[in-house]
Design a protein around this motif. Structure first.
Motif, mmCIF file in Angstrom:
data_model
loop_
_atom_site.group_PDB
_atom_site.id
_atom_site.type_symbol
_atom_site.label_atom_id
_atom_site.label_comp_id
_atom_site.label_asym_id
_atom_site.label_seq_id
_atom_site.Cartn_x
_atom_site.Cartn_y
_atom_site.Cartn_z
ATOM 1 N N ILE A 148 -13.897 -5.440 1.704
ATOM 2 C CA ILE A 148 -12.677 -4.934 2.498
ATOM 3 C C ILE A 148 -12.668 -4.417 3.251
ATOM 4 O O ILE A 148 -12.260 -4.571 5.043
ATOM 5 C CB ILE A 148 -11.748 -4.991 1.301
ATOM 6 N N TYR A 149 -13.506 -3.049 3.339
ATOM 7 C CA TYR A 149 -13.427 -2.407 4.690
ATOM 8 C C TYR A 149 -14.261 -3.096 5.452
ATOM 9 O O TYR A 149 -14.127 -2.528 6.897
ATOM 10 C CB TYR A 149 -14.214 -1.058 4.234
ATOM 11 N N MET A 185 1.895 1.454 -8.989
ATOM 12 C CA MET A 185 0.314 1.889 -8.543
ATOM 13 C C MET A 185 0.925 0.832 -6.948
ATOM 14 O O MET A 185 0.225 -0.074 -7.122
ATOM 15 C CB MET A 185 -0.807 1.465 -9.303
ATOM 16 N N LYS A 186 1.054 0.987 -5.585
ATOM 17 C CA LYS A 186 1.744 0.410 -4.431
ATOM 18 C C LYS A 186 0.170 -0.703 -4.509
ATOM 19 O O LYS A 186 -0.150 -1.947 -3.644
ATOM 20 C CB LYS A 186 1.339 1.201 -3.244
ATOM 21 N N HIS A 187 -0.899 0.503 -4.544
ATOM 22 C CA HIS A 187 -2.339 -0.438 -3.917
ATOM 23 C C HIS A 187 -2.729 -0.358 -5.291
ATOM 24 O O HIS A 187 -3.113 -0.114 -5.773
ATOM 25 C CB HIS A 187 -3.477 0.833 -3.073
ATOM 26 N N SER A 188 -3.922 -1.523 -4.886
ATOM 27 C CA SER A 188 -4.721 -1.818 -6.405
ATOM 28 C C SER A 188 -5.819 -0.743 -6.255
ATOM 29 O O SER A 188 -5.955 -0.403 -5.366
ATOM 30 C CB SER A 188 -5.864 -3.204 -5.955
ATOM 31 N N ILE A 189 -7.111 -1.135 -7.136
ATOM 32 C CA ILE A 189 -8.254 -0.184 -7.818
ATOM 33 C C ILE A 189 -9.324 -0.164 -6.659
ATOM 34 O O ILE A 189 -9.957 0.728 -5.457
ATOM 35 C CB ILE A 189 -8.360 0.233 -8.527
ATOM 36 N N LEU A 192 -8.881 2.639 0.703
ATOM 37 C CA LEU A 192 -8.270 2.628 2.031
ATOM 38 C C LEU A 192 -7.261 2.742 2.392
ATOM 39 O O LEU A 192 -7.266 2.972 3.542
ATOM 40 C CB LEU A 192 -8.959 1.059 1.922
ATOM 41 N N ALA A 193 -6.248 2.190 1.756
ATOM 42 C CA ALA A 193 -4.732 3.152 2.720
ATOM 43 C C ALA A 193 -4.476 3.931 2.656
ATOM 44 O O ALA A 193 -3.808 3.936 3.341
ATOM 45 C CB ALA A 193 -3.020 1.824 1.446
ATOM 46 N N ASP A 194 -4.643 4.574 1.589
ATOM 47 C CA ASP A 194 -4.856 6.429 2.541
ATOM 48 C C ASP A 194 -5.684 6.543 3.403
ATOM 49 O O ASP A 194 -5.110 7.360 4.046
ATOM 50 C CB ASP A 194 -5.728 7.248 0.675
#
Length: 595
Positions: free
Chosen positions: A99-100, A433-437, A442-444
């Motif tokens: 994803i990154y 948890m707004k974002h998945s594992i 990456l969101a942070d």
């Protein structure tokens, strides 16, 4: 080899003249699917050969005592391979780096991942590491697609398309589930769906499943599915809630384990700590050895006491409540063992462990209800529903969870329960948890592409250092307006930075005031710029996010701000014009993946 490369380059030049990129992507999707299928079969074959050799081929009186150290050996071999063979090349495992790569690296994945992911994960899991093969093979497939696309000089969106095709091929080949492989890429990697995306993904996924089945035909699970009963609907709802809450626990535990492992700086000390911890956990809970699919298969076959079998408590395997309690303990031990494995230097993913944990949770729930006598539930059905729910919640991929279980079991009879458990589990995890594992890190860091807030996402993709403007006339604090009259008059900018000789930023002065001074309308022609300097409304530091920069500009209602480094040295200016131009370019780049 050089002759072969030259031939390919000539072929590529001919192709660019004769074949459109749209049609060429379809051709390459076939290639990626075939190579991805071979890679999946190779990984499964290598891993299961290692595991079979260690468990079946070695004949020694005390060989089972080695099971305590096998995981340590596997992780150590993986770390040695990375440090001695790759020799400093960057190596990352899991879905997050893919994803990154899409978000920040123009979908570029280093070519060594094609084989390094296979080798390290085969060593890790083959020697008993408690993780899955699906994330490594998806990473290997993505590297195949990325490198093929870049070799032929394709654009970002086309390379991204082939990267997704490779990941789809990897998942499809690993599970023999082409539909789940395709949906995985759409849900996890591509984020936005369009019809042109569908065809290449379908081609790659289907071909990979065919190739993998030809080379290594071993289904993930065997089970005879029976229809679900409407009377059990309430219990499926309860299971969905329990699975959803458990996925939140697992996601938070993942963050904590990662923090623990980061504190151990030496990779070899980390190997020993994790290896011995895994050995101890496997000694107490033998079902943790390797992927864990064997235990799930035994439960699906009706061997409900298989979890306790071969353990220290095997003498009590016929006592129902002991089986239930031990299964729950194994469930929590599996979550810890999987996270230790993937964060210790070994290679694996949480894709497979998610299925095993969901299966154990579904089994514990249904088996426990049956023990109470409140109802008689079909245990295998709840095992499969639990697997779909866990995958859906942990990965934030409900469709992948639903269709994967439907495909690997060979029946869509349980579609309704799978949909109920997967969707509710996903909603519960998404609320907690707004974002998945995969996307939390990456969101942070601001590196996640999110189409829920496209403006912020596009801003987060900008790097400040690439849009700094430096074509400004720099004035020194000891100089006077009369000294720099010619430079001031001929400057195309209306703002001048005042900077010390060592680069320290002091302030700014606008052309309007300078012209006023030079024309005698304002006193100061003999004053130096150090005394004339004005403090800017605000300034920007090089390490600040673009979202923060835009907030500063909007708050101060300014069009341009100076940029300085950590030591206060002048670097240039950042303007809204430069930001907007870059914004438009990124919007075009992040448009539809195929025109």
């Amino acid at each position: 080899m050089s002759r072969f490369t030259a031939t390919l380059e000539r072929l590529n030049k001919w192709r660019m003249q004769r074949v459109s990129n749209r049609n060429f992507i379809i051709i390459l999707a076939f290639v990626v699917g075939i190579v991805g299928g071979v890679a999946a079969a190779l990984l499964k074959g290598m891993t299961h050969s290692i595991a079979s050799f260690l468990q079946d081929d070695i004949e020694w009186q005390y060989k089972y005592s080695l099971y305590l150290v096998f995981p340590l050996i596997g992780i150590l071999l993986s770390v040695l391979y990375l440090r001695k063979v790759l020799r400093g090349k960057k190596f990352e495992h899991g879905i997050t780096p893919i994803i990154y790569a899409i978000s920040r690296k123009s979908s570029k994945i280093e070519s060594h991942n094609i084989y390094s992911q296979i080798i390290t994960s085969a060593l890790t899991v083959g020697f008993g590491g408690s993780s899955g093969l699906e994330a490594p093979i998806a990473h290997s497939g993505a590297a195949i697609g990325s490198n093929i696309g870049r070799f032929f000089g394709l654009s970002y969106k086309e390379v991204t398309m082939l990267l997704a095709c490779g990941a789809s091929a990897g998942i499809s080949g690993a599970f023999n589930s082409p539909l789940a492989g395709m949906i995985f890429s759409i849900e996890i990697l591509l984020t936005e769906f369009s019809i042109p995306v569908l065809i290449p993904l379908l081609i790659s996924s289907a071909l990979a499943a065919v190739i993998s089945k030809i080379l290594y035909n071993e289904p993930l699970f065997y089970t005879s599915v029976t229809d679900w009963e409407v009377n059990a609907l309430l219990f499926y709802l309860l299971l969905a809630v329990i699975v959803g809450l458990y996925t939140i626990y697992f996601s938070k535990l993942s963050q904590e384990v990662k923090k623990w492992m980061i504190k151990i700086h030496s990779p070899y000390i980390r190997v020993w700590v994790s290896g011995l911890s895994l050995g101890l956990l496997i000694f107490i809970f033998p079902a943790l050895y390797g992927e864990g699919y064997l235990t799930i298969q035994q439960i699906l076959d009706g061997q409900f006491n298989s979890v306790v079998q071969n353990s220290l408590f095997s003498d009590y395997r016929d006592i129902g409540w002991v089986v239930l309690a031990y299964t729950v303990l194994t469930l929590f031990a599996k979550s810890l063992a999987a996270l230790i494995t993937v964060n210790s230097g070994g290679n694996g993913g949480v894709f497979g462990p998610s299925l095993v944990m969901g299966g154990l949770l579904g089994f514990a729930f249904a088996y426990g209800v049956n023990l109470t006598g409140l109802a008689t539930l079909n245990v295998p059905n709840f095992v499969m529903a639990g697997m779909a729910g866990a995958l859906s919640g942990i990965m934030h991929a409900p469709l992948t969870g639903i269709f994967l279980i439907a495909e690997v079991t060979g029946s869509y009879t349980l579609m309704v329960p799978l949909m109920i458990v997967a969707s509710i589990s996903y909603l519960i995890n998404r609320n907690g948890m707004k974002h998945s594992i995969y996307t939390k890190v990456l969101a942070d860091s601001g590196d996640l592409i999110s189409y829920e807030d496209k403006d912020r996402t596009v801003l987060s993709m900008m790097k400040l250092r690439y849009i700094i403007e430096t074509n400004f006339v720099i004035l020194r604090p000891n100089e006077k307006p009369s000294d720099r009259k010619s430079d001031i008059i001929h400057s195309k900018r209306n703002i001048f930075p005042i900077v010390e000789s060592d680069g320290k930023f002091l302030g700014i002065i606008y052309s309007e005031r300078l012209f006023s001074i030079l024309l005698g309308e304002e006193e100061g022609v003999n004053r130096n710029f150090g005394t004339l300097a004005q403090k800017p409304n605000d300034f920007v530091r090089l390490d600040e996010d673009m979202d923060v920069v835009m907030k500063k500009m909007n708050r101060e209602d300014v069009w341009i701000l100076p940029v300085i480094d950590k030591t206060g040295k002048y670097l240039g200016f950042i303007s809204k014009s430069a930001v907007f131009n870059k914004y438009r370019a990124l919007l075009m780049r992040q448009g539809n993946y195929l025109d």
